[in-house]
Scaffold this motif. Structure first.
Motif, mmCIF file in Angstrom:
data_model
loop_
_atom_site.group_PDB
_atom_site.id
_atom_site.type_symbol
_atom_site.label_atom_id
_atom_site.label_comp_id
_atom_site.label_asym_id
_atom_site.label_seq_id
_atom_site.Cartn_x
_atom_site.Cartn_y
_atom_site.Cartn_z
ATOM 1 N N UNK A 28 41.171 27.246 45.336
ATOM 2 C CA UNK A 28 40.725 26.462 44.188
ATOM 3 C C UNK A 28 41.732 25.365 43.861
ATOM 4 N N UNK A 29 43.027 25.688 43.899
ATOM 5 C CA UNK A 29 44.051 24.682 43.620
ATOM 6 C C UNK A 29 44.008 23.563 44.653
ATOM 7 N N UNK A 30 43.803 23.900 45.921
ATOM 8 C CA UNK A 30 43.685 22.874 46.966
ATOM 9 C C UNK A 30 42.437 22.028 46.734
ATOM 10 N N UNK A 31 41.337 22.679 46.366
ATOM 11 C CA UNK A 31 40.104 21.953 46.070
ATOM 12 C C UNK A 31 40.327 20.992 44.913
ATOM 13 N N UNK A 32 40.968 21.460 43.843
ATOM 14 C CA UNK A 32 41.226 20.606 42.687
ATOM 15 C C UNK A 32 42.088 19.411 43.067
ATOM 16 N N UNK A 33 43.084 19.654 43.868
ATOM 17 C CA UNK A 33 43.966 18.572 44.295
ATOM 18 C C UNK A 33 43.185 17.527 45.082
ATOM 19 N N UNK A 34 42.375 17.981 46.018
ATOM 20 C CA UNK A 34 41.555 17.057 46.805
ATOM 21 C C UNK A 34 40.531 16.333 45.954
ATOM 22 N N UNK A 59 37.523 14.666 31.520
ATOM 23 C CA UNK A 59 37.297 15.827 30.668
ATOM 24 C C UNK A 59 36.473 16.884 31.401
ATOM 25 N N UNK A 60 35.437 16.469 32.107
ATOM 26 C CA UNK A 60 34.606 17.420 32.855
ATOM 27 C C UNK A 60 35.438 18.121 33.921
ATOM 28 N N UNK A 61 36.285 17.376 34.573
ATOM 29 C CA UNK A 61 37.159 17.944 35.598
ATOM 30 C C UNK A 61 38.110 18.969 34.980
ATOM 31 N N UNK A 62 38.675 18.628 33.840
ATOM 32 C CA UNK A 62 39.584 19.525 33.138
ATOM 33 C C UNK A 62 38.872 20.805 32.693
ATOM 34 N N UNK A 68 37.150 27.879 35.552
ATOM 35 C CA UNK A 68 37.345 28.650 36.785
ATOM 36 C C UNK A 68 38.626 29.470 36.679
ATOM 37 N N UNK A 69 39.680 28.887 36.125
ATOM 38 C CA UNK A 69 40.938 29.614 35.952
ATOM 39 C C UNK A 69 40.735 30.835 35.058
ATOM 40 N N UNK A 70 39.978 30.674 33.981
ATOM 41 C CA UNK A 70 39.694 31.798 33.081
ATOM 42 C C UNK A 70 38.916 32.893 33.814
ATOM 43 N N UNK A 71 37.960 32.495 34.649
ATOM 44 C CA UNK A 71 37.177 33.478 35.404
ATOM 45 C C UNK A 71 38.054 34.218 36.406
ATOM 46 N N UNK A 72 38.951 33.493 37.068
ATOM 47 C CA UNK A 72 39.857 34.142 38.021
ATOM 48 C C UNK A 72 40.802 35.099 37.301
#
Length: 125
Positions: A28-34, A59-62, A68-72
């Protein structure tokens, strides 16, 4: 504690689940970075995008990242639940927190969209 209410995840399964969560978090972090790099590139090339559209995009990205972080985090906490009552408590807390977050996110997003619409409707001099 009643044996019917107690459940345990075997150590091997717990270790495998934790490794899977860590892999999912890293992916997910790699996806967010890309995605952020692509969004920045698109924003830089699209001179016609207004500030409001950039704000909505950011804002939508944030929000997506936070949700997703909360779900993880929830899933990882659930793996460590010691019994059914703890799992139910975690579920209740997660749902309540997400409802508050989604309500706040919708309010903030509607404010930005409304402000952007008002700016777009202003006559150009």
């Amino acid at each position: 504690m009643d044996e019917r209410d107690r459940f345990e995840i075997p150590k091997d399964m717990r270790s495998m689940a934790e490794a899977s969560f860590e892999q999912a978090r890293n992916a997910f972090e790699k996806f967010l970075s890309g995605a952020q790099t692509a969004a920045d590139s698109l924003s830089a090339r699209a001179a016609t995008i207004g500030a409001g559209a950039k704000d909505v995009n950011a804002m939508a990205f944030s929000y997506a990242e936070k949700n997703v972080q909360a779900a993880l985090d929830y899933a990882q906490a659930l793996v460590h639940a010691k019994d059914l009552s703890e799992a139910m408590r975690l579920q209740r807390e997660y749902v309540q927190a997400q409802m508050r977050a989604l309500t706040e996110q919708a309010s903030e997003m509607s404010q930005i969209v409304g402000r952007t619409a008002m700016e777009a409707a202003k006559p150009k001099n």
